[in-house]
Every structure is written in structure tokens, then in C-alpha cells.
Design an enzyme around this catalytic site. Structure first.
Site, PDB file in Angstrom:
ATOM      1  CB  SER A 197      -0.898   0.013   1.231  1.00 51.84           C
ATOM      2  OG  SER A 197      -0.134  -0.120   2.406  1.00 51.84           O
ATOM      3  CD  GLN A 235       3.325   1.067   4.074  1.00 52.31           C
ATOM      4  OE1 GLN A 235       3.956   0.886   5.096  1.00 52.31           O
ATOM      5  NE2 GLN A 235       2.756   0.085   3.382  1.00 52.31           N
ATOM      6  CG  HIS A 285       4.963   3.703   9.009  1.00 53.12           C
ATOM      7  ND1 HIS A 285       4.016   2.711   8.945  1.00 53.12           N
ATOM      8  CD2 HIS A 285       5.887   3.391   8.065  1.00 53.12           C
ATOM      9  CE1 HIS A 285       4.366   1.838   8.005  1.00 53.12           C
ATOM     10  NE2 HIS A 285       5.494   2.224   7.450  1.00 53.12           N
ATOM     11  CE  LYS A 310       5.617  -0.729  10.777  1.00 47.40           C
ATOM     12  NZ  LYS A 310       6.095  -0.605   9.411  1.00 47.40           N
ATOM     13  CD  GLU A 323       8.696   1.236   7.226  1.00 50.01           C
ATOM     14  OE1 GLU A 323       8.090   0.544   8.063  1.00 50.01           O
ATOM     15  OE2 GLU A 323       8.271   1.435   6.090  1.00 50.01           O
ATOM     16  CG  HIS A 362       7.085   4.214   2.811  1.00 51.85           C
ATOM     17  ND1 HIS A 362       6.691   4.976   3.883  1.00 51.85           N
ATOM     18  CD2 HIS A 362       6.972   2.929   3.229  1.00 51.85           C
ATOM     19  CE1 HIS A 362       6.371   4.209   4.902  1.00 51.85           C
ATOM     20  NE2 HIS A 362       6.518   2.943   4.534  1.00 51.85           N
ATOM     21  NE  ARG A 416      -2.134  -1.113   5.350  1.00 54.52           N
ATOM     22  CZ  ARG A 416      -2.548  -1.300   6.598  1.00 54.52           C
ATOM     23  NH1 ARG A 416      -3.643  -0.713   7.039  1.00 54.52           N
ATOM     24  NH2 ARG A 416      -1.864  -2.089   7.416  1.00 54.52           N
ATOM     25  CE  LYS A 455      -2.547  -5.804   4.830  1.00 53.84           C
ATOM     26  NZ  LYS A 455      -1.232  -5.739   5.479  1.00 53.84           N
TER      27      LYS A 455
HETATM   28  O1  9C2 Z   1       3.975  -4.388   7.569  1.00 53.20           O
HETATM   29  C1  9C2 Z   1       3.315  -2.654   6.073  1.00 53.20           C
HETATM   30  C2  9C2 Z   1       3.047  -3.641   4.981  1.00 53.20           C
HETATM   31  O2  9C2 Z   1       2.103  -2.397   6.696  1.00 53.20           O
HETATM   32  N1  9C2 Z   1       6.619  -1.477   5.030  1.00 53.20           N
HETATM   33  O3  9C2 Z   1       2.265  -3.070   3.969  1.00 53.20           O
HETATM   34  O4  9C2 Z   1       0.424  -4.736   3.944  1.00 53.20           O
HETATM   35  O5  9C2 Z   1       0.109  -2.556   5.026  1.00 53.20           O
HETATM   36  O6  9C2 Z   1       0.327  -2.668   2.566  1.00 53.20           O
HETATM   37  P1  9C2 Z   1       0.682  -3.272   3.866  1.00 53.20           P
HETATM   38  C3  9C2 Z   1       4.289  -3.104   7.134  1.00 53.20           C
HETATM   39  C4  9C2 Z   1       5.747  -3.010   6.716  1.00 53.20           C
HETATM   40  O7  9C2 Z   1       6.556  -3.274   7.834  1.00 53.20           O
HETATM   41  C5  9C2 Z   1       6.065  -1.624   6.226  1.00 53.20           C
HETATM   42  O8  9C2 Z   1       5.813  -0.661   6.879  1.00 53.20           O
HETATM   43  N2  9C2 Z   1       6.941  -0.256   4.562  1.00 53.20           N
HETATM   44 ZN    ZN Z   2       6.177   1.249   5.767  1.00 57.20          ZN
END
Ligand code: 9C2
Ligand code: ZN
Length: 426
Positions: free
Chosen positions: A110, A112, A114, A137, A139, A277, A296, A302
């Protein structure tokens, strides 16, 4: 519960999100099976997206010996498992401050972002079902194969050029906002430029399906009729992602507004809170603060939270090169391996890559906090320095290392032996 040893093998858990690679083509499935051959059987039809290693309650990591959850071991002996400095710094005896993952990506994730700590607390309080944690979060992604992702907004001049030449994009954003954006792009007022970018993003995100679906279909047709207009890479990307999510809003808010970033194995990128991202393809190691909070917007079955996303982003815009994080040397070890330290500007984690390409050993000083180590290629041994009891360490094996435990990795052949170790120090 007897006290946990300072070094022991653990077993993580898989998430079967739809975007994961299928069956044994997924590194997640292969690593899970190799680490727990008696209990894991791979379903070749099923996606294996993420392997979780840590103490997040959603997917427990357990000790290989008796399957006690790592979280229970930490709670039973927080000083031994986390170290007093980490307890003091993060104010918790409940778990490891980071969550470490392997991701194996077949389809785009997605679009997204955080939350930071303040927003995480608000979202968790008002909607705990969709925001399971009260933690931020940030990352980091380290490519273990070729890897592509969307990361951060494109430089504004690029967005402006796309608005000028791609009619579907301009129509979605609207002539009024596109014109205002064009006249503001060259200004020195950064805050003003961020407001303009937010206007463009908001128009895209808030357009109804009845508007963006036909425009997306027409956009895809244009990439086929006139790929030069987009450049080959972008035309191909739009077509590939349209095949995964036909006529999705992500074709606009991802492909046209975000940087398309390509990493080679060993390259990394760091994403701060509120950076948009989406990962597109490849296998990576991912490390984050212990949280599963995701806001998202597109390319996903989702829950989407468009309003929160549009409202929260920082609207920074940078060239793709500035999103990358260069590894540094790691001086607190001696031996024969090549070491790369990925050390983003946050407190919860760093990741150390250790690679042997010949027989030899590497001795590490004890670290001032907990760590988790996974072998991603080859085989060797791991042991506490000065002890006889070496453990086999082959692809897929995961180990917990207690604070201040000085370990040694040993390679017994010239075959490549690679591991990644996530750790937290106060
Ligand atoms: O688990 C994300 C995975 O939530 N990646 O993506 O399933 O929500 O679309 P979906 C997470 C992952 O650790 C992440 O943040 N950037
Ligand atoms: Zn992410």
C-alpha cells in the site's frame, strides 16, 4: 521458567499478506522452513510476505528449545534480556524496542506512511482496531536482492513537468491547482511550496472513483501509445502496477507523485515518520521501532485512511539519492568478515551486516542492549566467546543475543556466509 541463556535460537512468525511472494519463491517461507523444518510446511499457493522477529504481540517469536514466547522471557528477566539502560531509556520492561523483519515482495504494498509518537498515541486511542500500537514506526529497508520502492515526494519541478505534459494527471488535479502549483514551484518559500504540494496530493486523494478510474484507464493507454512522454521506466512501471491494481488511485499518487527508488543488494533507505512510501518488488531486511501502525491510501485491499494521511504528511520533497542511507564501518569487532553498519538517526535500532567470503571468524564486543541475528546466506557457527558450545548457524536460523554477550561468528568454508543483526543500545 529457568533463566534464558545469553545466546539462543528463536523462531519468528510469518504474515501471509496478499503482496508476498508465493510458496517457496518467497525468502520468508524458505527461511521459516529452514529454521523450523519439523513444524513449517510451505503451501506453494500461499503468499509469504513478512517474517517477524521480535516481541510484538501480534506475531510471537518463540524460543526454539521449548517455544516459550520471547516476550515472556523478556518480561520474566528484563534486566538480563534488555539491560537496565534500555529499560530506563524506553521506559518499558515488556519488550525489545525494535521489530526486525524479512520482506519478500511480489506485488506493490500500500501507499503508506507511519505516524510519529504523538499521532500514534492519538490514533491508537481513537481507533485501536486499525492502529494497534501507541508507538511510532520509523523504518529502514536494506535490499538483499534488487529492490524497488516509492519513497518520498518527487522534487517539485518533476511533479510540475508531469502536470504540464500528462493530461489525465492535470485533469485529476484540476487546472486551478495545477496552475497555482506551476507558479509557486520556483519560489524560495519552502513552507508555501509544501502547502502547494499538499493541495495537489489532496486533490488526487479526494477525487471520487467515478473521476479517477476512467482517467487511470486513459493514463495507462497513453503509456502504451506514447511511452516517450513518460520515459520508458515510468511507462513500464505504470503498466506493471495497473496489472496488479487496475485503475487504482495509486497510479497517480504513487507513480506520478513519489520518487521511484531502485536499490542494489546492500543498499539501504531510511524512512522517517510521515514519509510516504510503498515497496514495489524484491527481498529486503526491514527494521522498525516496535509498532504495526500503518496509514494507507492506495494499492491495497486493506483499510485506507485518506483523511489522516493527507493531513499528517510532512510534504518534504527530495531527490531519490537523498533517501538512501550509506553504511558505515563497525569498529567494535575483529576478524575476517566484512562488516557494514546501517545506523539511522533514531534510538530504537541499528543493523549490522556481516559477510564472510572465506573461512575465518569474527569476534564482536558485547553490545549494550538486546539483539536479534538472522543468517540470510550460507552456513557457519555462532558462539559466546570463550565457550565450547557453538551453535549451527545456517540460512534462516535466527538467534537472540543478550546485552553485553560477546559473540563470535565462524565461517568454515569459502562459500558466502551472510547475517544481519538488529540491535538497540542506549
Ligand atoms: O507491515 C506494512 C506492509 O504495513 N513497510 O504493507 O500490507 O500494510 O500494505 P501493507 C508493514 C511493513 O513493515 C512496512 O511498513 N513499509
Ligand atoms: Zn512502511
Amino acid at each position: 521458567m529457568s533463566p534464558a541463556p545469553k545466546l539462543f535460537r528463536v523462531i519468528g512468525g510469518a504474515q501471509n499478506y496478499d503482496w508476498g511472494k508465493l510458496g517457496s519463491t518467497s525468502a520468508v517461507a524458505r527461511f521459516a522452513k529452514l529454521n523450523d523444518p519439523e513444524n513449517v510446511s510451505i503451501d506453494e499457493e500461499k503468499p509469504y510476505a513478512e517474517l517477524w522477529m521480535g516481541t510484538h504481540p501480534s506475531v510471537p517469536t518463540v524460543s526454539a528449545q521449548d517455544r516459550t514466547p520471547l516476550r515472556d522471557l523478556v518480561r520474566a528477566a528484563p534486566e538480563e534480556m534488555l539491560g537496565q539502560e534500555i529499560i530506563d531509556k524506553f521506559g518499558s520492561k515488556e519488550g525489545i524496542p525494535f521489530l526486525f523483519k524479512v520482506l519478500s515482495i511480489r506485488k506493490v504494498l500500500s501507499i503508506q506512511a507511519h505516524p510519529d509518537k504523538t499521532l500514534a498515541r492519538q490514533l491508537h486511542a481513537s481507533d485501536p482496531k486499525h492502529y494497534p500500537d501507541d508507538n511510532h514506526k520509523p523504518e529502514m529497508a536494506i535490499a538483499i536482492t534488487d529492490f524497488e520502492a516509492f519513497c518520498g515526494f518527487r522534487p517539485l519541478a518533476e511533479i510540475d513537468a508531469l502536470l504540464q505534459k500528462i493530461p489525465e494527471f492535470r485533469e485529476l488535479v484540476g487546472d486551478d491547482v495545477a496552475t497555482e502549483f506551476h507558479s509557486g514551484v520556483g519560489s524560495a518559500d519552502v513552507a508555501g511550496k509544501k502547502r502547494l504540494l499538499q493541495k495537489v496530493f489532496s486533490r488526487v486523494m479526494n477525487s471520487p472513483e467515478s473521476k479517477f478510474e476512467p482517467l487511470a484507464a486513459s493514463l495507462v493507454e497513453r503509456t502504451k501509445a506514447d511511452p516517450q512522454l513518460f520515459g520508458e521506466t515510468l511507462a513500464d512501471l505504470i503498466q506493471r502496477l495497473d496489472a496488479q491494481f487496475p485503475n487504482d488511485i495509486g497510479l497517480f499518487c504513487g507513480c506520478l507523485l513519489l520518487n521511484h527508488c531502485i536499490l542494489k543488494s546492500g543498499e539501504a533507505m531510511f524512512l522517517e515518520a510521515k514519509d510516504p512510501h510503498a515497496y514495489i518488488s524484491g527481498d529486503i531486511m526491514e527494521c522498525m521501532a516496535a509498532s504495526d501502525n500503518v496509514i494507507r491510501a492506495g494499492f491495497t485491499p486493506k483499510f485506507k485512511d485518506v483523511e489522516v494521511l493527507v493531513d499528517c504528511l510532512t510534504y518534504s520533497f527530495n531527490p531519490v539519492e537523498e533517501q538512501k542511507l550509506n553504511p558505515a564501518p563497525f569498529p567494535r569487532a575483529t576478524g575476517d568478515a566484512e562488516l557494514k553498519l546501517y545506523d539511522p538517526p533514531i534510538d530504537e535500532f541499528s543493523v549490522l551486516q556481516t559477510t564472510f567470503t572465506s573461512a575465518g571468524s569474527e569476534k564482536f564486543e558485547g553490545l549494550d542492549g538486546p539483539s536479534l541475528l538472522i543468517v540470510t546466506e550460507g552456513k557457519g557457527k555462532v558462539k559466546l566467546q570463550g565457550s565450547d558450545g557453538a551453535l549451527d548457524a545456517s540460512t534462516g536460523n535466527v538467534f537472540f543475543v543478550a546485552p553485553r554477550a560477546a559473540i563470535e561468528l565462524v565461517s568454515e568454508s569459502k562459500d558466502t556466509f551472510t547475517s544481519y543483526r538488529a540491535f538497540c543500545e542506549a
